[in-house]
Motif scaffolding. Structure first.
Motif, PDB file in Angstrom:
ATOM      1  N   UNK A   1       0.770  -1.174   0.336  1.00  0.00           N
ATOM      2  CA  UNK A   1      -0.098  -0.081  -0.109  1.00  0.00           C
ATOM      3  C   UNK A   1       0.816   1.188   0.078  1.00  0.00           C
ATOM      4  N   UNK A   2       0.997   2.044  -1.032  1.00  0.00           N
ATOM      5  CA  UNK A   2       1.642   3.173  -1.204  1.00  0.00           C
ATOM      6  C   UNK A   2       0.744   4.387  -0.412  1.00  0.00           C
ATOM      7  N   UNK A   3       1.350   4.938   0.661  1.00  0.00           N
ATOM      8  CA  UNK A   3       0.592   5.796   1.427  1.00  0.00           C
ATOM      9  C   UNK A   3       1.004   7.215   0.953  1.00  0.00           C
ATOM     10  N   UNK A   4       2.442   7.417   0.549  1.00  0.00           N
ATOM     11  CA  UNK A   4       2.641   8.839   0.189  1.00  0.00           C
ATOM     12  C   UNK A   4       3.475   8.701  -0.925  1.00  0.00           C
ATOM     13  N   UNK A   5       3.261  10.073  -1.752  1.00  0.00           N
ATOM     14  CA  UNK A   5       3.931  10.099  -3.056  1.00  0.00           C
ATOM     15  C   UNK A   5       4.503  11.525  -3.292  1.00  0.00           C
ATOM     16  N   UNK A   6       5.792  11.706  -3.074  1.00  0.00           N
ATOM     17  CA  UNK A   6       6.555  12.968  -3.139  1.00  0.00           C
ATOM     18  C   UNK A   6       6.954  13.037  -4.596  1.00  0.00           C
ATOM     19  N   UNK A   7       7.248  14.173  -4.660  1.00  0.00           N
ATOM     20  CA  UNK A   7       7.498  14.947  -6.178  1.00  0.00           C
ATOM     21  C   UNK A   7       9.104  15.688  -5.987  1.00  0.00           C
ATOM     22  N   UNK A   8      10.251  15.076  -6.364  1.00  0.00           N
ATOM     23  CA  UNK A   8      11.250  15.820  -6.260  1.00  0.00           C
ATOM     24  C   UNK A   8      11.647  16.217  -7.723  1.00  0.00           C
ATOM     25  N   UNK A   9      12.690  16.771  -8.058  1.00  0.00           N
ATOM     26  CA  UNK A   9      13.208  17.267  -9.338  1.00  0.00           C
ATOM     27  C   UNK A   9      13.438  16.037 -10.038  1.00  0.00           C
TER      28      UNK A   9
ATOM     29  N   UNK B   1      11.383  -0.252   1.846  1.00  0.00           N
ATOM     30  CA  UNK B   1      12.243   0.661   1.138  1.00  0.00           C
ATOM     31  C   UNK B   1      11.374   1.512   0.089  1.00  0.00           C
ATOM     32  N   UNK B   2      11.385   2.819  -0.037  1.00  0.00           N
ATOM     33  CA  UNK B   2      10.764   3.560  -1.081  1.00  0.00           C
ATOM     34  C   UNK B   2      11.205   3.324  -2.498  1.00  0.00           C
ATOM     35  N   UNK B   3      10.391   3.325  -3.410  1.00  0.00           N
ATOM     36  CA  UNK B   3      10.510   3.115  -4.600  1.00  0.00           C
ATOM     37  C   UNK B   3      10.703   4.515  -5.427  1.00  0.00           C
ATOM     38  N   UNK B   4      11.669   4.769  -6.112  1.00  0.00           N
ATOM     39  CA  UNK B   4      12.018   6.063  -6.952  1.00  0.00           C
ATOM     40  C   UNK B   4      11.682   5.625  -8.524  1.00  0.00           C
TER      41      UNK B   4
ATOM     42  N   UNK C   1      12.042  12.963 -10.608  1.00  0.00           N
ATOM     43  CA  UNK C   1      11.634  11.882  -9.862  1.00  0.00           C
ATOM     44  C   UNK C   1      10.561  11.892  -8.849  1.00  0.00           C
ATOM     45  N   UNK C   2       9.850  10.886  -8.720  1.00  0.00           N
ATOM     46  CA  UNK C   2       8.784  10.602  -7.487  1.00  0.00           C
ATOM     47  C   UNK C   2       9.387   9.693  -6.694  1.00  0.00           C
ATOM     48  N   UNK C   3       8.897   9.683  -5.448  1.00  0.00           N
ATOM     49  CA  UNK C   3       9.417   8.921  -4.157  1.00  0.00           C
ATOM     50  C   UNK C   3       7.974   8.507  -3.891  1.00  0.00           C
ATOM     51  N   UNK C   4       7.743   6.929  -3.924  1.00  0.00           N
ATOM     52  CA  UNK C   4       6.761   6.469  -3.300  1.00  0.00           C
ATOM     53  C   UNK C   4       7.047   5.604  -1.806  1.00  0.00           C
ATOM     54  N   UNK C   5       6.234   6.041  -0.806  1.00  0.00           N
ATOM     55  CA  UNK C   5       6.477   5.330   0.427  1.00  0.00           C
ATOM     56  C   UNK C   5       5.200   4.493   0.696  1.00  0.00           C
ATOM     57  N   UNK C   6       5.827   3.313   1.652  1.00  0.00           N
ATOM     58  CA  UNK C   6       4.835   2.288   1.992  1.00  0.00           C
ATOM     59  C   UNK C   6       4.360   2.368   3.219  1.00  0.00           C
ATOM     60  N   UNK C   7       3.083   1.592   3.387  1.00  0.00           N
ATOM     61  CA  UNK C   7       2.562   1.718   4.547  1.00  0.00           C
ATOM     62  C   UNK C   7       3.498   0.713   5.798  1.00  0.00           C
ATOM     63  N   UNK C   8       3.837  -0.320   5.214  1.00  0.00           N
ATOM     64  CA  UNK C   8       4.824  -1.096   6.130  1.00  0.00           C
ATOM     65  C   UNK C   8       6.161  -0.649   6.551  1.00  0.00           C
ATOM     66  N   UNK C   9       6.414   0.488   5.834  1.00  0.00           N
ATOM     67  CA  UNK C   9       7.774   0.911   6.334  1.00  0.00           C
ATOM     68  C   UNK C   9       9.095   0.441   5.316  1.00  0.00           C
TER      69      UNK C   9
END
Length: 312
Positions: A82-90, A102-105, A92-100
């Motif tokens: 479950x992706x709970x947060x999606x951040x935008x960086x220059x 490692x994020x995916x870029x 790329x995107x960073x997806x963070x998960x409910x279970x903690x």
């Protein structure tokens, strides 16, 4: 293509749209990941008869299983999470998960998170839904209900609108169940115009015979139907996009361009999360369009990098 561990595309959602996009991108030789929360609305379809190539009909779970088997031929296996947060960086995107975990870029993201139905407050609703006794899409299977006694559960304009759709398209015997909500004089007049009976009493009990709901008890009276549809609306799973500022309508459905790009550079959307007709074939079409545009832009700078082009 990989840049410092950054994927070409992350697909969020493992329903018909997400799985179709993954197939296209795999065949484009792109580096991708597909994250599936495991709650596709399509999985609840008992049998769909308006999905091309399956004249005998196909169930939602079977269809999704076949799509996953197809993907496996290309070495792609959906990652449950479950992706709970999606951040935008220059760039790329960073997806963070409910279970903690490692994020995916990824340089680009395709959101295929869909929606879920607002469930009616009915006795034994979960069992009725699991067995396909309560249905949600007369576009999908209303043809099989033609000429039958049909009940539509709904409030206000949405509920009446679906009852009118069924009455005009499939059956002259339609009843609108408002679950205790009153109906306006204007809506009552429209219902009468289309021969729709209206019952405003709350539903007290469901009576099941074999593979159908045979009776509904409301206000101390018994009413018999052969098909029961719920028209209480949808909750659109667009939070990941709206938190990034993606444009959406008042229901939360995302607004996209002809390439299925949202207003957030690099973020695409496909399927029921997009404003429009909620149908499997439409979701797959969105996915094909989005995946092809992602592929065509992969060698270019992302839209927020120097030299990136945001032309629509």
């Amino acid at each position: 293509m990989e840049q410092d561990g950054c994927l070409d595309c992350l697909i969020i959602g493992g329903g018909p749209a997400g799985l179709t996009a993954a197939l296209y991108l795999a065949r484009f030789n792109r580096r991708l990941a597909l994250v599936d929360g495991g709650d596709s609305r399509a999985a609840w379809i008992p049998t769909s008869h308006n999905f091309p190539l399956f004249a005998e009909g196909i169930g939602g779970r079977d269809m999704l299983a076949r799509q996953r088997e197809n993907l496996a031929q290309y070495g792609i296996e959906p990652r449950r999470g479950q992706v709970t947060a999606l951040e935008k960086r220059e760039g790329r995107f960073v997806a963070r998960f409910e279970d903690g975990s490692p994020p995916i870029e990824a340089r680009r993201v395709l959101l295929a998170t869909g929606s879920h139905d607002i469930e009616p407050s009915l006795p034994d609703h979960a069992d009725a839904l699991r067995r396909g006794l309560v249905r949600y899409c007369p576009i999908c299977d209303g043809y099989e209900a033609r000429g039958r006694k049909v009940a539509v559960i709904g409030h206000g304009a949405r509920g009446l609108g679906e009852a009118v759709f069924v009455a005009r398209s499939y059956s002259p015997d339609v009843t609108l169940l408002t679950l205790g909500d009153p109906i306006s004089e204007e809506d009552a007049g429209r219902a009468e115009e289309h021969g729709i009976r209206v019952i405003t009493a709350p539903i007290d009990a469901l009576e099941v015979e074999g593979d159908r709901i045979s009776a509904v008890r409301a206000g101390g009276q018994e009413h018999r139907f052969e098909t029961l549809y719920s028209a209480l609306g949808l909750t659109v799973r667009s939070d990941l996009a709206t938190r990034l500022g993606a444009e959406h309508d008042d229901t939360g459905s995302l607004i996209v361009d002809d390439h299925c790009r949202t207003t957030v550079p690099g973020l695409y959307a496909a399927g029921d999360v997009v404003r429009g007709l909620n149908q499997i074939v439409v979701a797959m079409g969105h996915a094909a369009i989005a995946a092809t545009d992602i592929h065509n832009r992969c060698e270019l700078p992302t839209e927020d990098e120097p030299g990136g082009n945001r032309a629509r």
